[in-house]
Design an enzyme around this catalytic site. Structure first.
Site, mmCIF file in Angstrom:
data_model
loop_
_atom_site.group_PDB
_atom_site.id
_atom_site.type_symbol
_atom_site.label_atom_id
_atom_site.label_comp_id
_atom_site.label_asym_id
_atom_site.label_seq_id
_atom_site.Cartn_x
_atom_site.Cartn_y
_atom_site.Cartn_z
ATOM 1 N N CYS A 11 -0.854 8.208 -2.692
ATOM 2 C CA CYS A 11 -1.036 7.199 -1.654
ATOM 3 C C CYS A 11 -1.719 7.762 -0.417
ATOM 4 C CB CYS A 11 0.299 6.613 -1.239
ATOM 5 S SG CYS A 11 1.259 6.006 -2.604
ATOM 6 N N LYS B 31 0.825 -1.213 0.000
ATOM 7 C CA LYS B 31 0.000 0.000 0.000
ATOM 8 C C LYS B 31 0.861 1.267 0.000
ATOM 9 C CE LYS B 31 -0.847 0.433 4.988
ATOM 10 N NZ LYS B 31 -1.874 0.529 6.027
ATOM 11 N N ARG C 272 1.433 4.600 18.426
ATOM 12 C CA ARG C 272 -0.008 4.783 18.223
ATOM 13 C C ARG C 272 -0.821 4.101 19.321
ATOM 14 N NH1 ARG C 272 -1.137 5.364 11.821
ATOM 15 N NH2 ARG C 272 0.839 6.311 11.286
#
Length: 319
Positions: free
Chosen positions: A244, A81, A157
């Protein structure tokens, strides 16, 4: 005489090292050659700016590709990705191994699911695509959430949740699986709720185009169904002219009748980050047997999405 070790270029993050280590082992098995990891720091790893401001996720790929072109490494492993949709002529995408779970997941405080989040919950993600779909879902289900832009590796995160700064964060299932932390997931988000990024859950193994023997050896790790699916997804992304970091979700999956795979369905979504406007469509066709057919499936859906107003939702870009 033993053959020299193959040099595998990888980013330094824990996730990149884990997935590169898994590929290295597979390459050892198919080539019989030792493989050494060569750690490369990319601009995306050192910059603290938001991804959209520094050129999208392609910033993670450029340094690895430069190392390939300079013959400092023999092949590189990327999260698919992160790859820009245009492939440089000097490099070849030698293999796309079988894809992991493409879904996004929630890691929330107190074991909460997405539907169980309290009103006003702060949900962290660095992805405009996730923001658009999470906000749209919340809006259509009478929830109020606040999406908060974050960056950083998986530990950073998840740390926002543990420290109480955020109620939840959204991450890719595949990344957590590769570093063995799936047990921290509190909710797997259905692809009907959040379509993943094009290519999410898949890896890309790239080498120099002139190294035909290595490319042929690496090709043994290729999964044709995964390659067809991600080719269709990325063709959709390219045809929408989206970088992207654009808010585009896409997933191609196989529709089977019993044990027989009959068709491939491609779903796409593009939306404004606040979720107020989404264009979400799907198309179904025969399972692509060539790259050209897979790309045609993506382009076909992109044309329909553009006709429904997708272009106006792509964020700031020159028209």
């Amino acid at each position: 005489m033993t053959e020299r070790a193959l040099r595998l270029g990888t980013r330094r993050s824990k996730l990149a090292m884990a997935q590169s280590g898994q590929v290295a082992e597979a390459v050892r098995q198919v080539t019989g050659r030792p493989v050494e990891l060569v750690e490369i720091t990319t601009y995306g790893d050192t910059s603290r700016e938001h991804l959209a401001q520094i050129g999208g996720t392609g910033v993670f790929v450029a340094a690895l590709r430069d190392a390939l072109l300079r013959d400092e490494v023999d092949f590189a492993v990327h999260s698919l990705k992160d790859l820009p949709t245009t492939q440089p002529d000097e490099l070849v995408l030698a293999a796309v191994p079988r894809r992991e779970d493409p879904r996004d997941v929630l890691i929330a405080r107190d074991g909460l699911t997405f539907a169980g989040l309290p009103d006003g919950a702060r949900v962290g993600t660095g992805s405009p695509r996730r923001m658009a779909q999470l906000n749209a879902y919340a809006r259509s289900h009478g929830m109020t959430i606040q999406t908060v832009p974050i960056r950083g590796n998986i530990d950073t995160r998840i740390g926002y949740v543990h420290k109480g700064e955020l109620d939840a964060v959204v991450l890719a299932a595949a990344g957590l699986s590769r570093i063995g932390r799936t047990d921290e997931v509190t909710d797997f988000l259905s692809v009907d709720t959040v379509l993943p990024a094009p290519g999410q859950g898949a890896l890309a193994i790239e080498c120099a185009a002139h190294n035909a023997s290595l490319a042929a050896a690496l090709a043994e790790l290729d999964d044709p169904y995964t390659r067809a699916a991600v080719t269709a997804e990325r063709s959709l992304l390219a045809a929408l002219e989206a970088g992207c970091s654009a808010p585009v979700g896409a997933l191609a999956d196989l529709l089977a009748d019993g044990q027989i795979v009959k068709e491939m369905r491609l779903r796409g979504v593009v939306g404004t980050p606040d979720g107020s406007t989404l264009v979400q469509l799907s198309t179904t066709g025969p399972v692509p047997e060539t790259e050209t057919q897979a790309m045609a499936l993506g382009r076909e859906l992109a044309v329909e999405m553009l006709a429904k107003g997708a272009a106006g939702l792509m964020g700031e870009r020159a028209l």
